[in-house]
Design a protein around this motif. Structure first.
Motif, PDB file in Angstrom:
ATOM      1  N   ARG A   1       0.840  -1.204   0.000  1.00 51.76           N
ATOM      2  CA  ARG A   1       0.000   0.000   0.000  1.00 51.76           C
ATOM      3  C   ARG A   1       0.870   1.247   0.000  1.00 51.76           C
ATOM      4  NH1 ARG A   1      -4.901  -1.808   0.126  1.00 51.76           N
ATOM      5  NH2 ARG A   1      -5.708  -3.345   1.608  1.00 51.76           N
TER       6      ARG A   1
ATOM      7  N   VAL B   1      -4.061   3.941   1.552  1.00 53.02           N
ATOM      8  CA  VAL B   1      -5.084   3.292   0.741  1.00 53.02           C
ATOM      9  C   VAL B   1      -5.900   4.301  -0.078  1.00 53.02           C
ATOM     10  CG1 VAL B   1      -6.911   3.319   2.475  1.00 53.02           C
ATOM     11  CG2 VAL B   1      -6.660   1.316   1.000  1.00 53.02           C
ATOM     12  N   GLU B   2      -5.892   5.554   0.350  1.00 54.47           N
ATOM     13  CA  GLU B   2      -6.614   6.608  -0.390  1.00 54.47           C
ATOM     14  C   GLU B   2      -5.941   6.981  -1.710  1.00 54.47           C
ATOM     15  OE1 GLU B   2      -7.408  10.480   1.329  1.00 54.47           O
ATOM     16  OE2 GLU B   2      -7.773   9.553   3.272  1.00 54.47           O
TER      17      GLU B   2
ATOM     18  N   VAL C   1      -0.767   0.878  10.370  1.00 54.15           N
ATOM     19  CA  VAL C   1      -2.112   1.462  10.420  1.00 54.15           C
ATOM     20  C   VAL C   1      -2.223   2.616   9.414  1.00 54.15           C
ATOM     21  CG1 VAL C   1      -3.638   2.867  11.872  1.00 54.15           C
ATOM     22  CG2 VAL C   1      -2.684   0.721  12.751  1.00 54.15           C
TER      23      VAL C   1
ATOM     24  N   SER D   1      -4.982   5.751  -4.544  1.00 56.57           N
ATOM     25  CA  SER D   1      -5.476   5.473  -5.892  1.00 56.57           C
ATOM     26  C   SER D   1      -6.649   6.392  -6.242  1.00 56.57           C
ATOM     27  CB  SER D   1      -5.890   4.005  -6.010  1.00 56.57           C
ATOM     28  OG  SER D   1      -6.919   3.728  -5.079  1.00 56.57           O
ATOM     29  N   ALA D   2      -7.516   6.631  -5.255  1.00 61.08           N
ATOM     30  CA  ALA D   2      -8.655   7.514  -5.511  1.00 61.08           C
ATOM     31  C   ALA D   2      -8.178   8.934  -5.774  1.00 61.08           C
ATOM     32  CB  ALA D   2      -9.624   7.474  -4.325  1.00 61.08           C
TER      33      ALA D   2
ATOM     34  N   ALA E   1      -6.785   9.117  -9.215  1.00 60.19           N
ATOM     35  CA  ALA E   1      -7.877   9.095 -10.196  1.00 60.19           C
ATOM     36  C   ALA E   1      -8.507  10.479 -10.330  1.00 60.19           C
ATOM     37  CB  ALA E   1      -8.931   8.066  -9.782  1.00 60.19           C
ATOM     38  N   GLN E   2      -8.628  11.178  -9.203  1.00 62.38           N
ATOM     39  CA  GLN E   2      -9.203  12.536  -9.271  1.00 62.38           C
ATOM     40  C   GLN E   2      -8.256  13.492  -9.973  1.00 62.38           C
ATOM     41  OE1 GLN E   2     -10.226  13.156  -4.964  1.00 62.38           O
ATOM     42  NE2 GLN E   2     -12.158  13.810  -5.878  1.00 62.38           N
TER      43      GLN E   2
ATOM     44  N   GLU F   1      -2.838   1.219   6.041  1.00 60.87           N
ATOM     45  CA  GLU F   1      -4.186   0.674   5.857  1.00 60.87           C
ATOM     46  C   GLU F   1      -5.258   1.752   5.851  1.00 60.87           C
ATOM     47  OE1 GLU F   1      -5.040  -2.498   5.232  1.00 60.87           O
ATOM     48  OE2 GLU F   1      -2.911  -3.012   5.138  1.00 60.87           O
ATOM     49  N   GLU F   2      -5.005   2.837   6.562  1.00 64.92           N
ATOM     50  CA  GLU F   2      -6.031   3.867   6.718  1.00 64.92           C
ATOM     51  C   GLU F   2      -5.850   5.034   5.752  1.00 64.92           C
ATOM     52  OE1 GLU F   2      -8.620   3.898   9.054  1.00 64.92           O
ATOM     53  OE2 GLU F   2      -8.068   1.802   9.368  1.00 64.92           O
TER      54      GLU F   2
END
Lengths: 577, 577
Positions: A479, A551-552, A544, A554-555, A558-559, A547-548
């Protein structure tokens, strides 16, 4: 509310995490421990007890005078007397000349203890820095010793009602009086500690226009305008033509008076030019890195306090059943609460590392051995600054809101203290350049400054840090790597000549967030790899975070690089037809 | 602050978007328009002007009495007299028996106008619903006409200091008096409008334990405990042994008194059992769907008001340069501000559609032609309820915070009104079951209720809606489809027998958010496909939602089905060793 200074995390971050591959600890650990311990004791015992009464009483205005909350006078006097105001200030004028990183750590403690009081030294230090960099020898000799000792305090007078983020719109005037001084007339708003009862004089730094000034930001000059005109011996003399016409009724930091200042409605306030005519903005920029760093640090300080408050409540409060507990379990045992607690700790510890890294870069920019090393450090500090300011203050707001939420109904009750943190920190994404302005600065001025070279170096370091912790990160390592890849791709997209300026501005906040996630995540990874027994929580925090937060990524990518977004949809919905 | 009721969006949503493929509009559009127009006028003219003074004055407690803010008495009396309290209440007891969807729309308007006042009818309606469903004919005849007319008001007394989310811990006692009544003793906290000066009587519904009650939630019974004991003719008689010992000092909704209620410290408050002994929780659950819907609606109402305030400010305030403007441009023209404005509109309009959809399902569950259709509608309402409550209140908080941010420094100044919205709405993710509890309800009780059949139907409808708008969505259609795919995969993961209960609880909030994103996005798509000329903004909103919200789906799915997350990291960081 019994906040405790997180001394071990601060020392580990200062000495091991923040210096990075190019740097060394600001001092040796034992010396640092003495300083941090002492600041911690002062902040915990003398300042923290004032925070709630500062909020409930607030600063009060009457007939041009401002009364600060009970306890501020004595606490500020002792703070200044102990030299905390002068940790990183110039030795020539009485400061301790310790590295900025050390001053940053002590300011974190003061800010956690009472954010509203802490805004005073932030402004004073900024004023002192601007004078030191740009003022004449006479002005320096007159003002700096007292500003640095804290006997006098400083302000920054930028904003006017019609000119907030856009200083080109400033109207305050300065007219030469013929004797080397100027007469200043105009009104300024949102002046932090513009008037108060904590010091014998207040040194206003004021942006104004000379009569022959070009329009726009290239016609702004900087003036020093003291509340009391210094006598030849330096003691405060007659009252200058400047007054406070009112203070704001604010959502938070109520102990910090936010003043409307009127200059010259009795004929003109006496001021002295600082630096060259029409170069006022450049003078202000001198101190901007540090002011923005200290604002980002407010995010760290409130996040730390909110995290401690949330964790304590979650361990005490018992509701519902959870595995491993007979009867009602502490709410920390509920998976979603544990998740929130772990997430806000990962945010808090990592934004501290980010802020201290920027401070370390500022120090290297001043003291590294070679011109090249100093220049590279300056590039790094200037790249990190908007990210520290925006990412850390957003994180501070998130953590404070999570603290409210973990308290349940009690979080909405003011006596708990959670609500105050939520209110206090909400200013930080706004002032000292809104977070959107930070993002625009990052995207339009910082990442391309050396053709993207410094960003590439940051990314290479991030990969090294992630690799150094890859065993500790375990399955979460992927990640972190994916987030770094996303940052690299997003940077390439933004630097590509085919990317339109409007698109860059549009996605700037998403890019800043992605950058902040990568930096904070890899700083935790670096710390995890270096952690000793006392830092056993760092590998957990790094996982952590992956994982928290990671993980954002990729979004966000994309934006940032969306082929399907239509700018006209946004324009139309914004009401621009 | 000049909020205007968004009548056109409300009518379009009520008649076209919310009914869905299984339903019809709650009334014909012309009749709805009359009702909504009338409610809008009342809310705008009579209630909205009270909102700021309600905040600055607050409710006041002295010697057991509570004084509400200036203007509340007259506004509430007129609200009740006009029948707004009774829109969806039973005709048998004086209500208008209009569909819940219609009552939801009128409540949205009251809530936007003044959230703190709006909490009163929410509680009264809840109390009336509980009595109607469970009380004896005598109790109904005595209480319902006055509760429904608004002459009396109602409260829900659940929480005790040691028992917030966990009602198993309740201690309040009820002892039979031998004459069919009971004597209630105990303390309750956080009782909204538990005491006030707006009505001639207050009808407390109180959860308490009978002497022979089993421990835990299966030993709780529901009682009606009026402030004044009704005489045989129904008029309020002697004072009951219940008093308000204080009200809370809160972050927001300061006009709404949050009371500590003491029952029976003079020997026992007289109460009457509602429903069967030990079935109090079931009685409470009756009204939970509606109470949670109305709390979600608070998110809608405040989001609407904040969006309007932000948009107006962004069009008026001029700072900096932007394409197409000479001199300083309205800040709405800056790409990042336009982005925020479009995003908060997409959130606002889509959470309204979500809340009204749930209301429509509640209506179908009561009135559909067949048993099967009613059962399916009940499944739908019960599935949507936690999502409406949590997703919409989180969105309301985000929108209110964005409104503060768009205002820059002015957003931190209370007079602007943005800060009040930010404070007021912060309670909504907490009360009526915290948003984490909603997520747990969704994941552990709702999605598996019929083997996942209802979720599958929702997903199939979402695909239909997305397909119906695929031309309008253009390149953004793929984002909507990907979000639906992610929801399907996440649902399969959560329903899989191999997924541990702890993992389900852990990711419940992320799953609820993903579900909310899909629902709101596809409702906008549905609206876009049905939009006429007056709804030309709907296709834009649907595209913006796809670019701003649907894009999060992959990250949420990654969190939900993470193979690398280690629960022990979270437990350890939460302080559980």
């Amino acid at each position: 509310m019994s906040w405790r200074a997180p001394i071990d995390d601060i020392l580990f971050t200062l000495t091991k995490v923040a210096p990075g591959p190019d740097g060394a600890p600001p001092l040796d650990r034992d010396d640092l421990a003495i300083i941090v311990d002492e600041a911690a004791r002062f902040a915990e015992e003398r300042v923290a007890p004032l925070d709630r009464i500062a909020d409930t009483t607030g600063a009060k205005w009457a007939d041009g005078t401002v009364t600060t909350p009970p306890g501020f006078r004595m606490a500020y006097a002792d703070w200044a007397a102990a030299g905390w105001n002068a940790v990183s200030q110039s030795e020539e004028f009485g400061g301790s000349a310790l590295p900025t990183a050390v001053g940053t750590a002590t300011m974190e403690l003061l800010t956690s203890a009472c954010m509203s009081l802490s805004t005073l030294p932030v402004l004073s230090q900024g004023a002192a820095d601007a004078l030191e960099a740009h003022a004449s020898a006479e002005l320096k000799a007159l003002y700096l010793p007292k500003l640095i000792s804290g006997e006098w305090t400083g302000t920054m007078n930028l904003t006017e009602p019609q000119a907030g983020s856009d200083l080109a719109l400033l109207r305050t005037k300065a007219v030469p009086a013929g004797d080397g001084t100027y007469r200043i007339t105009g009104s300024k708003i949102f002046i932090t500690f513009g008037e108060h009862d904590l010091a014998t004089n207040i040194v206003h730094l004021v942006l104004a226009r000379l009569p022959d000034a070009p329009s726009g930001v290239k016609g702004i000059s900087l003036f020093v305008v003291p509340k009391f005109l210094p006598n030849p011996d330096g003691a405060p003399g007659g009252r200058n033509d400047v007054r406070c016409s009112g203070i704001e009724h604010k959502l938070g930091i109520k102990g910090s008076p936010t003043c409307t200042m009127v200059f010259g409605d009795g004929g003109g306030a006496v001021g002295w030019l600082v630096g060259e005519p029409h170069k006022g903005l450049a003078c202000m920029f001198t101190m901007m890195n540090k002011a923005r760093l200290l604002t980002g640090l407010q995010g760290v300080a409130i996040a730390e306090k909110a995290t401690q408050l949330a964790q304590r409540y979650a361990l005490e409060r018992r509701q519902g059943k959870a595995a491993g507990f007979d009867g009602a379990a502490p709410i920390a045992a509920h998976p979603d609460v544990a998740r929130t607690l772990a997430r806000i700790q990962a945010l808090t510890v990592s934004i501290r590392a980010l802020a201290y890294s920027a401070a370390a870069a500022i120090d290297r920019a001043a003291t590294a051995d070679t011109d090249e090393a100093r220049a590279r450090a300056e590039l790094r500090a200037s790249l990190l600054t908007p990210i520290v300011k925006a990412f850390s203050t957003d994180a501070g707001c998130e953590v404070a809101s999570s603290c409210v939420q973990i308290h349940g109904g009690m979080g909405f009750i003011e006596e708990t203290g959670a609500a105050q943190l939520f209110r206090d920190i909400r200013i930080a994404p706004i002032y000292e350049g809104t977070n959107a302005i930070q993002a625009i600065d990052l995207v339009t001025r910082k990442i391309g400054r050396d053709g993207g070279g410094e960003v590439a170096r940051v990314i290479a370091e991030a990969r090294t840090d992630a690799a150094s912790a890859s065993m500790l990160l375990g399955g979460s390592a992927a990640r972190v790597e994916a987030a770094i890849d996303a940052l690299e791709a997003a940077t390439a997209h933004l630097l590509a000549p085919t990317t339109a300026e409007t698109d860059r501005l549009f996605v700037a906040p998403a890019y800043l967030r992605l950058f902040g996630i990568v930096l904070t995540g890899t700083l935790l990874a670096r710390g995890a790899a270096l952690a000793g027994e006392a830092e056993a929580h760092w590998p957990r925090l790094a996982r952590v975070h992956a994982e928290e937060l990671a993980v954002e990524a990729s979004a966000l990518l994309a934006q940032i690089a969306s082929p399907s977004r239509r700018a006209e949809d946004y324009r139309a919905l914004a009401g621009l037809g």
